[in-house]
Design a protein around this motif. Structure first.
Motif, PDB file in Angstrom:
ATOM      1  N   TYR A   1      39.658 -59.761  -6.433  1.00  0.00           N
ATOM      2  CA  TYR A   1      40.285 -59.184  -7.624  1.00  0.00           C
ATOM      3  C   TYR A   1      40.932 -57.855  -7.268  1.00  0.00           C
ATOM      4  CZ  TYR A   1      37.098 -62.458  -9.913  1.00  0.00           C
ATOM      5  OH  TYR A   1      36.414 -63.592 -10.291  1.00  0.00           O
TER       6      TYR A   1
ATOM      7  N   GLY B   1      51.693 -69.981 -17.399  1.00  0.00           N
ATOM      8  CA  GLY B   1      52.987 -70.488 -17.836  1.00  0.00           C
ATOM      9  C   GLY B   1      53.677 -71.407 -16.845  1.00  0.00           C
ATOM     10  N   GLN B   2      53.639 -71.055 -15.586  1.00  0.00           N
ATOM     11  CA  GLN B   2      54.355 -71.807 -14.552  1.00  0.00           C
ATOM     12  C   GLN B   2      53.461 -72.742 -13.754  1.00  0.00           C
ATOM     13  OE1 GLN B   2      57.741 -71.694 -14.264  1.00  0.00           O
ATOM     14  NE2 GLN B   2      57.566 -70.439 -16.121  1.00  0.00           N
ATOM     15  N   GLY B   3      52.160 -72.631 -13.916  1.00  0.00           N
ATOM     16  CA  GLY B   3      51.258 -73.500 -13.175  1.00  0.00           C
ATOM     17  C   GLY B   3      51.159 -73.111 -11.715  1.00  0.00           C
ATOM     18  N   LEU B   4      50.957 -74.103 -10.870  1.00  0.00           N
ATOM     19  CA  LEU B   4      50.813 -73.880  -9.424  1.00  0.00           C
ATOM     20  C   LEU B   4      52.164 -74.045  -8.752  1.00  0.00           C
ATOM     21  CD1 LEU B   4      47.549 -75.883  -9.148  1.00  0.00           C
ATOM     22  CD2 LEU B   4      47.820 -73.653  -8.033  1.00  0.00           C
TER      23      LEU B   4
ATOM     24  N   PHE C   1      41.561 -75.294  -0.111  1.00  0.00           N
ATOM     25  CA  PHE C   1      41.909 -74.066  -0.814  1.00  0.00           C
ATOM     26  C   PHE C   1      40.775 -73.051  -0.795  1.00  0.00           C
ATOM     27  CE2 PHE C   1      45.981 -74.777  -2.907  1.00  0.00           C
ATOM     28  CZ  PHE C   1      46.153 -76.136  -2.743  1.00  0.00           C
ATOM     29  N   GLY C   2      41.165 -71.791  -0.779  1.00  0.00           N
ATOM     30  CA  GLY C   2      40.228 -70.707  -0.992  1.00  0.00           C
ATOM     31  C   GLY C   2      40.028 -70.474  -2.472  1.00  0.00           C
ATOM     32  N   GLU C   3      39.203 -69.482  -2.807  1.00  0.00           N
ATOM     33  CA  GLU C   3      38.901 -69.214  -4.216  1.00  0.00           C
ATOM     34  C   GLU C   3      39.949 -68.336  -4.881  1.00  0.00           C
ATOM     35  OE1 GLU C   3      34.221 -69.876  -4.812  1.00  0.00           O
ATOM     36  OE2 GLU C   3      34.774 -67.854  -4.185  1.00  0.00           O
TER      37      GLU C   3
ATOM     38  N   TYR D   1      50.063 -70.254  -2.604  1.00  0.00           N
ATOM     39  CA  TYR D   1      50.483 -70.719  -3.922  1.00  0.00           C
ATOM     40  C   TYR D   1      50.233 -69.620  -4.959  1.00  0.00           C
ATOM     41  CZ  TYR D   1      50.833 -75.504  -2.213  1.00  0.00           C
ATOM     42  OH  TYR D   1      51.201 -76.644  -1.535  1.00  0.00           O
TER      43      TYR D   1
ATOM     44  N   GLN E   1      49.471 -69.195  -9.017  1.00  0.00           N
ATOM     45  CA  GLN E   1      49.049 -69.934 -10.208  1.00  0.00           C
ATOM     46  C   GLN E   1      49.091 -69.019 -11.424  1.00  0.00           C
ATOM     47  OE1 GLN E   1      45.010 -71.517 -10.271  1.00  0.00           O
ATOM     48  NE2 GLN E   1      45.597 -73.122 -11.707  1.00  0.00           N
TER      49      GLN E   1
ATOM     50  N   LEU F   1      46.922 -65.735 -10.142  1.00  0.00           N
ATOM     51  CA  LEU F   1      45.931 -66.072  -9.122  1.00  0.00           C
ATOM     52  C   LEU F   1      46.711 -66.566  -7.909  1.00  0.00           C
ATOM     53  CD1 LEU F   1      42.887 -66.507  -8.420  1.00  0.00           C
ATOM     54  CD2 LEU F   1      43.179 -68.869  -9.221  1.00  0.00           C
TER      55      LEU F   1
ATOM     56  N   LEU G   1      46.568 -68.348  -4.416  1.00  0.00           N
ATOM     57  CA  LEU G   1      45.694 -69.242  -3.661  1.00  0.00           C
ATOM     58  C   LEU G   1      46.248 -69.482  -2.270  1.00  0.00           C
ATOM     59  CD1 LEU G   1      45.066 -71.839  -6.492  1.00  0.00           C
ATOM     60  CD2 LEU G   1      43.329 -70.384  -5.486  1.00  0.00           C
TER      61      LEU G   1
END
Lengths: 117, 114
Positions: free
Chosen positions: B10, B40-43, B105-107, B35, B37, B88, B90
């Motif tokens: 964070y 609104g736009q997603g991934l 994927f990581g967190e 990526y 995330q 976020l 990723l």
């Protein structure tokens, strides 16, 4: 270009009921298809993938999906859900398009599955 | 086998600042993808690196950049932060051999821009 449409943004279901999360895709090349799950404040975990061969694919946690080329669909199913299945689910596609495929998945907008007791 | 590790988890920045995020892939993986995330736009795919070379990139402005080191660890940076960069981020690693390889994927690193 590739695209993925997840037909339901939210799916509520009761515990032990069956569930189907719908996914349609479009692609101009041969496709590889994936379903990922994301729990709150976590990354994505692979549930299952279709690369070739049998159109019925089994994954982790009792999930399965069927690749239907004629309908360009890859719907995810589970015969009996648990409270712990509550999460967001993403359908994704990639394909053999040379350099433009490397590391790139095209994701749907996600479906939030909520399992009620 | 350790998974993909992203740091920090964070962070909060203000508009105009710059941020750098780090990703350590699974041991033996030579490909790292990033990526973004957002609700609104997603991934959305940012870029992919393999053996220190960017092999693929998405449709993001030049403020978004990345690099990969000889040990396959990767960083991505965003300069002149805007409110819309809150997301976020990723990171995913794979063997990099072909399009069919699974991405792990990581967190994620959650960036808030104020």
């Amino acid at each position: 270009a590739q695209s993925v449409t997840q037909l339901d943004s939210q799916v509520p279901v009761f515990e032990e009921a069956p569930v189907e999360l719908r996914c349609n895709y479009s692609s101009s090349v041969s496709v590889y298809l994936f379903w990922y799950v994301q729990y709150p404040n976590q990354g994505l975990q692979l549930l299952l993938k279709y690369l070739s061969g049998s159109t019925l694919v089994k994954g982790i946690n009792g999930f399965e999906a069927e690749f239907n080329k004629s309908q360009t669909s890859f719907h995810l199913r589970k015969p009996s859900v648990h409270i712990s299945d509550t999460a967001e689910y993403f359908c994704a596609v990639t394909g053999d398009a040379g350099g433009t495929s490397y590391g790139k998945l095209t994701f749907g907008q996600g479906t939030i599955l909520t399992v009620h007791p | 086998k350790a998974g993909v590790t992203q740091t920090p988890r964070y962070l909060i920045k203000t508009r105009g600042q710059q941020v750098t995020l780090s990703c350590s892939p699974i041991s033996g993986h030579r490909s790292v993808s990033w990526y973004q995330q957002t609700p609104g736009q997603g991934l959305q795919f940012l870029f992919e690196y393999f053996s220190e070379t960017q092999r693929n990139k998405g449709n993001f402005p030049g403020r978004f950049s990345g690099r990969q080191f000889s040990n396959s660890r990767s960083e991505m940076s965003v300069s002149t932060l805007e409110l819309g960069d809150s997301a976020l981020y990723l990171c995913a690693s794979s063997s990099g051999q072909g399009a069919s390889g699974e991405l792990f994927f990581g967190e994620g690193s959650r960036l808030t821009v104020l």
